[in-house]
Every structure is written in C-alpha cells, then in structure tokens.
Scaffold this active site. Structure first.
Site, PDB file in Angstrom:
ATOM      1  N   HIS A 192       0.856  -1.189   0.000  1.00  0.00           N
ATOM      2  CA  HIS A 192       0.000   0.000   0.000  1.00  0.00           C
ATOM      3  C   HIS A 192       0.892   1.240   0.000  1.00  0.00           C
ATOM      4  O   HIS A 192       2.029   1.202   0.506  1.00  0.00           O
ATOM      5  CB  HIS A 192      -0.885   0.025   1.246  1.00  0.00           C
ATOM      6  CG  HIS A 192      -1.958  -1.010   1.243  1.00  0.00           C
ATOM      7  ND1 HIS A 192      -3.110  -0.868   1.983  1.00  0.00           N
ATOM      8  CD2 HIS A 192      -2.072  -2.201   0.601  1.00  0.00           C
ATOM      9  CE1 HIS A 192      -3.881  -1.917   1.805  1.00  0.00           C
ATOM     10  NE2 HIS A 192      -3.265  -2.747   0.973  1.00  0.00           N
TER      11      HIS A 192
ATOM     12  N   CYS B  44      -6.371   1.990   5.645  1.00  0.00           N
ATOM     13  CA  CYS B  44      -6.994   0.761   6.144  1.00  0.00           C
ATOM     14  C   CYS B  44      -6.404   0.411   7.509  1.00  0.00           C
ATOM     15  O   CYS B  44      -5.497   1.082   7.999  1.00  0.00           O
ATOM     16  CB  CYS B  44      -6.761  -0.380   5.155  1.00  0.00           C
ATOM     17  SG  CYS B  44      -5.033  -0.926   5.064  1.00  0.00           S
TER      18      CYS B  44
ATOM     19  N   GLU C 188       0.929   3.860   1.825  1.00  0.00           N
ATOM     20  CA  GLU C 188       1.383   4.281   3.150  1.00  0.00           C
ATOM     21  C   GLU C 188       2.543   3.427   3.648  1.00  0.00           C
ATOM     22  O   GLU C 188       3.520   3.951   4.202  1.00  0.00           O
ATOM     23  CB  GLU C 188       0.233   4.183   4.170  1.00  0.00           C
ATOM     24  CG  GLU C 188      -0.969   5.021   3.838  1.00  0.00           C
ATOM     25  CD  GLU C 188      -2.053   4.273   3.061  1.00  0.00           C
ATOM     26  OE1 GLU C 188      -3.239   4.550   3.309  1.00  0.00           O
ATOM     27  OE2 GLU C 188      -1.709   3.421   2.215  1.00  0.00           O
TER      28      GLU C 188
ATOM     29  N   CYS D 176      -2.552  -0.238   7.408  1.00  0.00           N
ATOM     30  CA  CYS D 176      -1.760   0.987   7.284  1.00  0.00           C
ATOM     31  C   CYS D 176      -1.826   1.827   8.553  1.00  0.00           C
ATOM     32  O   CYS D 176      -0.815   2.404   8.962  1.00  0.00           O
ATOM     33  CB  CYS D 176      -2.225   1.779   6.074  1.00  0.00           C
ATOM     34  SG  CYS D 176      -1.819   0.940   4.516  1.00  0.00           S
TER      35      CYS D 176
END
Length: 155
Positions: free
Chosen positions: A46, A76, A48, A79
């Site tokens: 992801h 999410c 992040e 993260c």
C-alpha cells in the site's frame, strides 16, 4: 495533498488502484509512494506502507516523530497499524473509504485510547479530486471488463 495525488496518478497509469502518499518532515517531502500491490504481487504494498519504509530508511530510524503523512484515501487497518508503530503524529487524508477505512469509516484506530499512540487526523483535504481519480479508475476498469466479456461472447 497535490503531491499525493500526483503519486495516485502514477499508480493509475500502472493499473494500480490510484492511491498516493507523501511523508513530510520540516516542510520537506522525505518519502513519496503509490500503491504497488498488483505490480509486486504483494498485499502489503500500500502507498502508506511503502512511504513509511522509505522515510524510515532515509532517516535511519523507525520512529517518524514530527512527521505528517498525506494520503489520498483514508488508510486501512493495516496501514493505520503501521502508522501507529512508526509513531507518525499527523495524518491528512482526502476521501473517506467506507469499505475499509480505519480513521472513522469502519473503525477509528487513530484515536483508540487502548493503544499507546494516537494520530491527529485531518480529513477531506482535496476530497473531490481524491474521489474523482478513484471513481474514474474503477469506471474505466469496469468498462474494460465489459469489453472483455463482450469479446468472449462473440468468439
């Protein structure tokens, strides 16, 4: 947030869900990234997570104290866990994620008093632009899937 959107556009060009992130320290971008799940076949890739890894490597420390992360979509749970572990004090995000968000949509991990670290969040920054890039990406993806399905029927 403009730089995070720029990263999201890079992701879209690669066929990735267009989410971008930048980490800022002392008014300078120290890390930037975008989703790379499809490219790397890595479910943890992801924007992040990648940005946290880059910032930590650059600073040669895992604590990202006094930094701010800008993300185009509400993070999410995974993260948010990484942001908490990295001790990131501030999170700025564009649009809410009603399906997986962990800063108010489904959960609010950022402010859970049971955890040893809290993250100050600011939301809705450039939300229209952040939502638009996601909607356009998924609309295009559905169109391509429909074209693929139609060509299979005609064969």
């Amino acid at each position: 947030m403009k730089q995070a959107l720029h990263e999201a556009k890079k992701a879209a060009r690669k066929g990735e869900v267009p989410i971008g992130a930048v980490i800022v320290l002392d008014n300078k971008i120290i890390a930037r990234s975008h989703n790379l799940k499809e490219t790397t076949a890595d479910p943890t890739a992801h924007a992040e997570i990648i940005a946290i890894k880059k910032a930590s490597k650059k600073l040669k420390k895992w604590r990202l104290l006094n930094s701010t992360i800008y993300v185009t979509l509400e993070p999410c749970i995974m993260c948010m866990g990484a942001l908490i572990q990295a001790r990131v004090p501030r999170l700025v995000f564009g649009s809410y994620d009603p399906k997986a968000g962990a800063c108010g949509s489904l959960y609010d991990v950022s402010n859970d008093k049971r955890l040893n670290h809290r993250i100050k969040t600011i939301n809705g920054i450039m939300a229209v632009e952040c939502e638009r890039i996601l909607k356009e990406f998924f609309k295009s993806l559905r169109r391509m899937q429909n074209i693929g399905a139609m060509s299979q029927k005609s064969e």
